[in-house]
Design a protein around this motif. Structure first.
Motif, mmCIF file in Angstrom:
data_model
loop_
_atom_site.group_PDB
_atom_site.id
_atom_site.type_symbol
_atom_site.label_atom_id
_atom_site.label_comp_id
_atom_site.label_asym_id
_atom_site.label_seq_id
_atom_site.Cartn_x
_atom_site.Cartn_y
_atom_site.Cartn_z
ATOM 1 N N GLY A 1 51.394 87.187 34.878
ATOM 2 C CA GLY A 1 52.167 87.535 35.321
ATOM 3 C C GLY A 1 51.540 86.835 36.879
ATOM 4 O O GLY A 1 52.176 87.452 37.881
ATOM 5 N N CYS A 2 50.997 86.430 36.834
ATOM 6 C CA CYS A 2 50.001 85.445 38.087
ATOM 7 C C CYS A 2 50.328 83.910 38.468
ATOM 8 O O CYS A 2 50.356 83.609 39.393
ATOM 9 N N ASP B 1 54.137 81.698 39.484
ATOM 10 C CA ASP B 1 55.541 81.711 40.108
ATOM 11 C C ASP B 1 56.135 80.546 39.020
ATOM 12 O O ASP B 1 57.478 81.249 39.136
ATOM 13 N N ARG C 1 55.649 85.379 36.204
ATOM 14 C CA ARG C 1 55.431 86.500 36.515
ATOM 15 C C ARG C 1 56.979 86.875 36.033
ATOM 16 O O ARG C 1 58.175 86.317 36.010
#
Length: 408
Positions: free
Chosen positions: A157-158, A160, A307
């Motif tokens: 989730g880090c 984009d 993410r």
């Protein structure tokens, strides 16, 4: 895990993932040959080593040659929709053209530039000097990134946005010393990792060590070549006289299996003559570098790190890559044969050539699978192809396909 064990495990996994491409008896045969290639007591010595003179000459040529043109860069930037300050994962940095376009168009963005090629890694390091604090170079295969990226503070989730530009890069194809091109004479190498793994078999090891039937299976599975037996027989006969160690040597052997009129009888998507050894070189490159399994691993890396609402762009350049990416983004079980329409099954039963109906089958699949949803991805649009103007300016874009998706 030792390299030898990795290769045996890899081939077992390949026979499961691509059992619709490679018959079981062929995959078992290929596994045995890989054991022979990787056996520490039986290294192949017929490969032609690279000379310092050639390497220095090639390096000087690379410094004078302009960087390659990125494929569908406008479309990639549009669909990634990167905002200032976001983190972008470029899984295949290559010459860095896409990463540079991102850095130039979006202020304050951080680009994680990953690549398995040491030459690409050096270029990423130079780009990091131009953009201090914004570029983080990473050297490693897709399958190694889960162990490498946490050191940069990247976890689930880090990220984009992510870009995966599959296949062979221009810096590899344009370098005769790397052995990817059939139009440039050089050692028959084809290892994307360069000299990172000295014991890793190169293309010369494969064509000299695989038995004729296994070699034909590799050409059929990874090159989608129709004349596999004819080509494998020509290679087996030639290597019995002298080991095959040069790119033009192999291209000449493959060409010798066909009449002179058939040498350039094949046509690419621009209707330009295509050498009869093109698919043979593709098959060897994919097999040597384990490209399909690595592509699958790279897609999993993107799926883990993105993410929710993060965006992914996947560029592919041949049907094997595109099928894998399409099925992955649709949540299909890749160990199962692909779903086919009644019309496609009828064509397969009549033995019609895959390459002649590839575009038609793709359209049928797009229409028939539009309602299928993945638990992890939402497709933004069906497959995107470069416009005619881009293909004319950059012929290497002719077979490119772009797939885009958003992480759920």
């Amino acid at each position: 895990m030792p390299i030898y064990c990795f290769m045996v495990t890899r081939c077992k996994w390949t026979s499961g993932l691509w059992k619709d491409l490679i018959p079981d008896h062929s995959s078992r045969m290929i596994r045995r040959c890989w054991r022979k290639l990787w056996h520490p007591g039986r290294p192949y010595t017929g490969s032609v080593p690279s000379s310092p003179e050639l390497k220095n000459s090639e390096m000087s040529t690379q410094t004078e040659r302009p960087l390659h043109t990125p494929v569908m860069v406008k479309e990639v930037l549009q669909f990634l929709d990167i905002k200032p300050g976001q983190v972008v994962l470029d899984l295949t940095f290559g010459a860095g053209s896409h990463s540079k376009a991102i850095l130039q168009s979006v202020p304050g963005v951080t680009v994680v530039a990953a690549d398995r090629d040491p030459t690409a890694f050096q270029m990423a390091q130079r780009l990091a000097e131009e953009y201090p604090g914004q570029v983080k170079p990473v050297l490693g295969r897709f399958s190694e990134l889960n162990n490498l990226l946490p050191a940069l503070g990247l976890g689930p989730g880090c990220v984009d946005a992510a870009l995966l530009d599959a296949g062979c890069s221009s810096i590899q194809m344009d370098s005769a010393e790397r052995g990817f091109s059939l139009s440039k004479d050089g050692p028959l190498d084809m290892r994307m990792d360069g000299d990172r793994y000295p014991d890793m078999p190169c293309a010369a090891d494969v064509v000299n060590a695989l038995d004729q039937q296994a070699l034909a299976s590799v050409l059929a599975a990874y090159g989608e070549e129709r004349h596999t037996r004819k080509i494998a027989a020509a290679i087996a006969q030639a290597r019995s006289v002298y080991p095959i160690g040069r790119t033009l040597q192999l291209a000449s052997i493959v060409a010798g299996a066909f009449p002179a009129s058939a040498l350039y009888a094949r046509r690419d998507r621009l209707q330009r003559p295509s050498h009869v050894a093109t698919k043979t070189f593709q098959a060897l490159r994919i097999f040597v570098n384990d490209e399909l399994n690595e592509l699958h691993a790279g897609l999993h890396v993107a799926q883990t790190l993105l993410r929710p609402k993060g965006r992914l762009c996947v560029l592919t350049f041949h049907s094997l890559e595109d099928r894998l990416a399409k099925r992955f983004l649709r949540g299909e079980d890749l160990a199962a044969p692909p779903r086919r329409s009644i019309r496609q099954r009828a064509k397969a039963q009549h033995g019609l050539e895959r390459e002649e109906h590839e575009e038609e089958e793709e359209e049928e699949n797009e229409e028939g699978e539009r309602g299928r949803e993945s638990a992890h991805w939402v497709s933004l649009k069906k497959v995107i192809k470069p416009c005619e103007e881009e293909v004319q300016e950059n012929p290497r874009a002719r077979s490119a396909k772009l797939r885009t998706a958003v992480r759920r």
